[in-house]
Each structure stands twice: as C-alpha cells, then as structure tokens.
Design an enzyme around this catalytic site. Structure first.
Site, PDB file in Angstrom:
ATOM      1  N   HIS A 135       2.256   6.498   3.242  1.00 17.25           N
ATOM      2  CA  HIS A 135       3.139   4.805   2.930  1.00 17.25           C
ATOM      3  C   HIS A 135       2.933   4.282   4.016  1.00 17.25           C
ATOM      4  O   HIS A 135       1.947   3.356   4.443  1.00 17.25           O
ATOM      5  CB  HIS A 135       4.076   5.231   2.656  1.00 17.25           C
ATOM      6  N   GLU A 136       3.262   4.416   5.077  1.00 13.55           N
ATOM      7  CA  GLU A 136       3.096   3.913   6.278  1.00 13.55           C
ATOM      8  C   GLU A 136       1.728   3.612   6.540  1.00 13.55           C
ATOM      9  O   GLU A 136       1.538   2.484   7.829  1.00 13.55           O
ATOM     10  CB  GLU A 136       3.907   5.025   7.407  1.00 13.55           C
ATOM     11  N   HIS A 161       0.496   0.892   5.205  1.00 12.16           N
ATOM     12  CA  HIS A 161       0.615  -0.604   6.231  1.00 12.16           C
ATOM     13  C   HIS A 161       0.409  -0.498   7.537  1.00 12.16           C
ATOM     14  O   HIS A 161      -0.730  -2.014   7.870  1.00 12.16           O
ATOM     15  CB  HIS A 161       2.098  -0.571   6.446  1.00 12.16           C
ATOM     16  N   GLU A 212       2.426  -3.984   0.619  1.00 11.72           N
ATOM     17  CA  GLU A 212       2.839  -2.956  -0.522  1.00 11.72           C
ATOM     18  C   GLU A 212       1.763  -2.575  -1.125  1.00 11.72           C
ATOM     19  O   GLU A 212       1.963  -1.295  -1.782  1.00 11.72           O
ATOM     20  CB  GLU A 212       4.394  -3.496  -1.143  1.00 11.72           C
TER      21      GLU A 212
END
Lengths: 491, 491
Positions: free
Chosen positions: A256-257, A260, A286
């Site tokens: 997830h990170e 980003h 997101e």
C-alpha cells in the site's frame, strides 16, 4: 527576472522547506528520542508558521496580479493555477481562526486518545463539538458563500463535491451490503497458520517493495506504529509494521505504501519542489496505493508468485496450495475496524463516516447524537452491533485532528483504482501471466506513464479520465469485487 | 512586549530552525537514501539562506539599538551580548563574499577528496590558494582593523587570540616531543588480539554511554562513517563506528561523543533555542569530550571496570590482566594520522596545523610551499618522514572547508581538560575508587555543575577559570601526561 520566474523561485524555496518539515514528521515517528516530543512540537510550530507566512506572503499576490496565464505554457499555467488556489484559500481563513484550530486539534488529539483508551465517548464529545464548530467556521470562510462541506473537502480533493460523491457512493452502498451478506453466508476458507519471524517479514517486504518498482536508492523502509509514506521526489520514505502472527499485515501495508511512494517518485523531475511536484489529490493518491495493494497485490496471479516467495522464506504455511493462499489473503470476516477491513467491507466503513461527517458539518447531526447515529448505521450495514466506542465512533483519529472531508477520498481512491484497473487490463492483455511471474514492470509503467508522472498537472478527475478514456464511475470497482469474491466464495 | 522580549522570541524561533537544519545534517549522514544527495543540498541551501537572513535581519539591529543591557539581569545581558556578536559578525561579511565562499568550499571539498584519493597535492593547491585568498578577505572584513587570523579564530573560540594560544602551545611542544621520544624508545606493551563482533561492540557502547551519563531518552546512538554529535537540549544524537579488529575505536569514539552530547544535554533548560543554549566554544566543547575520553575513559581505574565488561562481552582478550589492558588502551605508536593519534602525540599534530595555517593566513607561507613545510615540521616533531600526501598535508578536511581557526581549539580543549581534571580530582578525592566501580556519577555531576550547565552564559576562558579557580594553563595537562605515560612506559 519576470514575475513568473520570481514567483516560481519563491515557490520552489517554499517547496524545499515543506520537504524539510515533512522529514521532521518522518523523524518524529521513526527515529526521534522519546524525550524530545515537546522540543519537536516547538520546532514544528516554527516551521509551520514560516510555511504559512510564505503561503500568504503579499508578494505572491503581487506576482499573481501581474502574471498573464495566457503567456504561459500548459505547465506554467497549471503552476499558477495551483499557487493561486493555495494563496486564496490560505488568505481566506483568518489568522486567529487558523491558530485556534491548530491549538484545539493538538489538544483534541490527546483528549480523543484518552477517551478511546477509556472507551468513553462522553469524555471526547465536548472537545469534538468545539472542533466541529471551528471547522464549520473555517469551511464557511473558505466556501465564500458556497457549500461549507465542499469547501473542506476541497483541501483533500480539489474540485470534488459532496453531491457528486454522494451519487457515486449511493450506487456503491447497496451492492456492497449485498455482496458482504452473500459472502458471509458462505463457509470461510482456512486462514494462515503459525508464527512468522519478524526480521524475515521485513526481508520479504523489501523484496516485494522492489518488485513493485519502489526505488530503494531514493527511499527507505522502516518500521513504525502506523505505516505511512513521507517526502517527495528523490527522498520518499515508507514505513510498515510487523506482527508475528500476521505477515500479511507487514506485506500489504508495505505494498500500500509503495503505491503512494511510487507515485511521488514518478512525478516529473522538473516539477520538484513546485506545486505540481506531488500527487494531485488524496483520492488519486489512494487510487495508486489501492491498485498496488488490491487489484494487483491481492490478485490470483500475483498471490501465486507471493505464495512461492513466502514458502521459500517461511517454509510450510499450513495452506494446501496457491488457491488456498489466495483465499486466505482475501478472507472476508466480521470486524469493527476500518483499517483492518477487507476489500468488500472497507468502503462501507468509509461511507458511514462520510454521511455522518457531512451531517455534522451541515448541523443536521449534533455531536451528542453521533455515537447513536454511528451504532445505528453500523448495525444496518454490517448486521451486528458495535460493542464499545473504541470499536466504533472513537476508532479513527481523523475528527480529533479536524480532518473533515478526508474520509471520502479513501473510497474515491478505490473507485478510481477500479477504473484504472479496467483500463490497465485492456492495455496489458497478458497482465495475469506477468504478475504470476512476479513481473510488475508493465503494470507499474502503465500507472507511471498514465497517472503518476503528471503530479499536479491535471485536475484529479481529469487525470483519471485521461488514463481511462471515460469519466470515472463506481461500476468497474463493483464489477471487479463481485466477480472476484463471487469466485472465491462460490456465489 | 518589550524590545528584549521581541528579540528573544525572534532568536528562539531562529534557534528552533537551526535545530531543524542540524537534524537534516544528522539525517544526511545516518539515514538519507543515497540518491537524495542533490535534493538535500537544495533543501539545506534554502534553510541556510533563511537562517542567514534571520541572523542579519535589520529588526535585530533595531531591537539591539533600543535595549539597555543595564536593565537586564546577567542572563539577559549575556543573551544580548551573544546576539550582538553574531549580528555584527554576520553583517560585516559582504553577501557576495559569503556566497562566493559557500560555493568555493563546496567545490573545494570535492577537489580535495579527489586529490587525496590520488595522493596529489598539486591537484588541490590552486583551489586551496583560492580558499586562502577568500578566507583572508573574510578575516579582514571580520577583523575590522584587528588581526585577521584572530578574527577567523573567533568563530570557533570567541575571545581567544593566536598570541595567547602560541604561548600556551609553545610551552606544550618541547615537553610533548621529549615525552614522545622517551616513550617510543621503550618496549611496546602487547596490543589487543582477536576479532570482536560488531553488534556486541554496539551493545557495549550503549552500556558505556549510559555509564557516562548520556541520557538515551533524549538522544540516540547510531553508526556513521565519521563519529559526530548533533542537536541540542532534548534531542542530542551521537554516532560511532565499528571495526571488527579494533573495539577501542567504537568504544572511545562513543565516549568522546558522549562528552560532547552530555554538555549539550546539561545546558540549563531555560536556555533552549537561545544563544546561550549550547556549548560556549569549540575549545570548551572539546574539553568535555576529551576529559570523558581520556582523563576518565583511559584512566587506570576506569579501564579496570571496562576490562571486566569487555571480558564479559567478548571472553578472553589475549591480555594478561587489567594492567596489560590499561597499557593496551594507552599504547603510543608511530602514525601519520591526527584522528588516530594517542594522547601523547595528538597535540603535536594539532600544533603543526596551527602554525601552518597562521602562516598561510598571514601570507608568510604560500600554498605552493605548504606540502614541504608540512613534511619538514612533521619530520622534526615525529622523527620520521611523511610517506604520501594522504598521510600528510591532504589528510584533514578542514582547510578545504575553509575552517581556518578551527584546529587550535582541539589542543585548547585538551589543555582545558587537563585543568578541569586537576580540579575534579581535588574536589572528588576518591575518584579512582568510584571509576574502578564503574560509578561516574560524581565526576559527570562535577562537570555538569561546574561547566556544562552554563552553556553560553560565561566566556570560554571564564567558564574554565570559574570551574578550576585558576586561569587555565598547559601545566596540568603536561604533568598528567608525563606522570601517566611515565608509569605505563617505566620512564
């Protein structure tokens, strides 16, 4: 130098200082000695005051007044548009309101943390009431006659409106509730068993991060209580966490990170330190973290590659095969907590918060009635009752921090990820074969070329529309979820 | 608010920003991704420009003009004195000279590093000539008619003069040369044998740091290429390094940095972010690091405690007993490199540099003759010839960085450490018994109470004189060295 060049130099310096402030935030969560908290708060306050002074500096207004956007190329015009937007918004909020909000939310964070620890919403309610009151004031100042909630939302998702989101989310909710119910009536697939060495988890997390295209030479991976991404351009750092019983926590937080971080690392180099030099909105940000984490990271194809890596690293996982692993990664089960929710239920958590916070800001819901409203809505959508405030209305930090308008960007990001995934599959027909081989080069390059490189050049919806060819809707996300979980749960 | 209060608020904000810039420096050496160097240089340049602008802000001059120091208490008067000094000095250097020096020394660092790698002084000489030329200009601007070298020295040791230091160092040199010769004619004690796990070294370094009173809750210990101390007040971080063959490198680098860090951690809390809120000069700072490292850390008493800890951590050290360990810790041997030198020879390295750099600034020595001058002096004091420039004139970074006036503060710190050690022994009669038990509480408390707490309140020489009762001289250091090494080497 021309006014435009002067302005850009000033903005680049401000951008560099903002990077410094961001690095302090990273340091605070990852490296700072425990006894340095008060000193750091003082240092941050001076940095923030200086950044605020630069953003509202009258010279910016003077430069903007003499620049004719018609003289600029598309990038220059986009720069000026962003600068004007930030300048106008910053100057609309009276300085005493801004500092009252900063003081209040700093205190509210402590009050909320204590109330959550004590499971006592009444202890937080008076403070939250005050936060809502000041946020309404701030929203009214920003709205300049327009919708107050939209004005707050604009901080996180420029150009979005609550009406537009409501329509999208209104279509999402019934199908997600129905999908959730159908899935939970089916037998559960087996979960992962055993304990998993936490250093080995970090080793695998590093491998996975690189597989997703995260450039370690321009970033680093550490542990923190809550995973986050920090910084821009050539210094974009991510964190994750480890849990000996749940290696998926570490791995999927990392992915997830990385979504980003890859966005920040991919923005055009020439935009560094400028208003175009970062992800354009929370929703588009997101969309990147979620497509990395879910549509790619939790796909049948990629999980087969990951299953092999985990078996290499940890030996027997107590699961029959890659199919069982895929089902274990995608298990849907009852839970109270948004941040722990699966793909099916996550947006239901967000929609609940969106509706409640809009009602709070509009004055249609009072803080005293918030806990009941939360519990009622939760029961309606999730089919079971909240057991205590820390599992309900007190679970998230956002409202104590005054972040009204932030929640909906999570679901908007999921909707955008659904659209991008559909377009990606169409442009990369053998995506599954590549992902099954652990080759994410084509997928991450597509996202880089079609979304990430542009930074703030296009408006949020525009960048998604350009990438996908169509205006974004919730349909691709719903189709994807229903097909995926229909297969896993034999619906 | 009064002008004094306005000024102090402005200075505290500047102090907070200086802490932020310092934290960036720490991050760069310890945590920064390798690819972020260029971006970090840009960020630092903006921070430095902002700090410079604040230090020369005309408002500071206006506040200073209306403040009557007679209205202030001693602390207030000291604050104003320090602020005025920084303000006057910053404004004396023309902005174009300051920026030319910044650009030149940034380039000179690269040129020096390459020349050192190639062992080619001629490749560095033209750049060094330019550095010397600009430093002379800067010194002349600062001196305002006074001595140019003294004006540069004042950056590191306010109030000191080359004449005063020359007298002190002139007395030091012959006795150190004689002691060195006498020691090196004696048989060498055995050295430490074996390899030492580097993680275990760090574990022991942490124990030792705490034993010396370093507060881990307000600091942290990491590894870096060159050990250093960074930050102030509640966030004072240190670094060390490890070498599997030489655990003393890690341990004594740690103790040295703990001396610097303990000073910063001990400054009165109310001075935080103000001009009094850090160690008062490089010389006094070095007195703390050196008394921790040498007079305490390399004492017979403390090394007996350390011998037991090292034996616990690493097993047999290949040394007969605590006496042999003490001799191994204090071995004197030929070497070219200042930073690796023992207590007997260290100051000879520094005195050499002090004499050469004074001659360069005075124009009595040309850069073209510097290498010969270095080699001649080295042979005279050390009795053997320099083999190559990287072991001689190119070994230190200081001149490439324009730090003329910095070197003598190392030896001044040793002289001060000698004075403080004498006074400490007089005030704490059973110091040896305490150190042998690993109890440094009384010693570090004495330094805290008599030196460290005052930060910038008193002038450098004054703080030493107050602690010792007498004006500082080189005699206690020489007496200590001759007695200590006389015993170890049976002179």
């Amino acid at each position: 130098m021309s006014a435009f060049q002067d302005l850009m130099q000033f903005e680049r310096d401000t951008g560099a200082l903002a990077q410094v402030a961001g690095r302090l935030g990273w340091d605070q969560e990852v490296m700072m000695p425990p006894g340095a908290g008060e000193q750091r708060a003082d240092e941050m306050a001076v940095m923030e005051a200086m950044l605020h002074a630069r953003r509202t500096d009258p010279r910016v207004g003077e430069w903007l007044a003499v620049i004719d956007p018609g003289d600029l190329d598309d990038e220059g015009a986009a720069m000026v548009r962003q600068i004007r937007r930030t300048y106008d918004r910053s100057r609309r909020v009276p300085a005493d309101l801004a500092s009252a909000l900063a003081r209040l939310t700093s205190r509210a964070h402590r009050v909320w943390a204590e109330a959550r620890a004590d499971d006592d919403f009444a202890a937080f309610a008076p403070t939250l009431r005050e936060v809502v009151r000041l946020k309404r004031e701030e929203g009214a100042a920003l709205a300049d006659g327009g919708d107050v909630y939209d004005a707050l939302l604009d901080d996180y998702e420029p150009g979005a409106t609550a009406a537009q989101l409501s329509e999208m989310f209104g279509a999402l909710r019934p199908r997600l509730v129905a999908l959730r119910q159908a899935v939970l009536e089916r037998p559960q697939p087996p979960a992962l068993q055993g304990t998993f060495d936490e250093q080995a988890q970090m080793t695998l997390a590093r491998t996975v991060a690189k597989t997703f295209g995260y450039e370690m030479a321009r970033g680093r991976l550490d542990k923190s209580v809550h995973p986050f991404t920090s910084g821009g351009a050539d210094d974009v750092r991510i964190t994750t966490r480890t849990d000996a019983l749940d290696p998926f926590n570490c791995l999927y937080s990392t992915i997830h990170e990385v979504g980003h971080a890859a966005y920040e690392q991919a923005v055009r180099r020439s935009y560094r330190f400028t208003p175009l030099g970062q992800g354009v909105s929370m929703g588009v940000h997101e969309s990147q973290s979620r497509i990395y984490e879910n549509q790619i990271g939790r796909s049948r194809a990629f999980t087969s590659w990951l299953y092999a890596r985990m078996t290499e690293q940890f030996g027997d996982l107590g699961l029959a095969d890659a199919d069982a692993f895929y089902a274990a990664v995608n298990r849907v089960k009852n839970g109270y907590i948004r941040t722990e929710a699966d793909e099916v239920q996550y947006n239901l958590h967000v929609l609940l918060r969106f509706d409640l916070e809009r009602a709070l800001i509009a004055g249609a819901l009072e803080v005293d009635d918030l806990e009941d409203a939360w519990n009622e809505r939760f029961l309606a959508d999730f089919g079971f009752a909240v057991d205590k405030p820390s599992d309900g209305v007190l679970q998230d930090v956002h409202w104590s921090a005054g972040l009204f308008g932030y929640f909906p960007t999570y679901s908007l990001g999921n909707v955008y990820a659904g659209c991008l995934h559909k377009a990606l599959r169409s442009d990369v027909p053998d995506l599954d074969a590549q992902m099954a081989a652990g080759d994410l080069g084509a997928a991450t390059a597509w996202l880089r070329d079609n979304v990430q490189q542009f930074g703030g050049l296009f408006a949020p919806r525009e960048v998604i529309q350009r990438a996908c060819g169509d205006a974004p809707t919730e349909a691709p996300l719903l189709d994807y979820l229903e097909a995926k979980f229909g297969t896993i749960y034999s619906l």
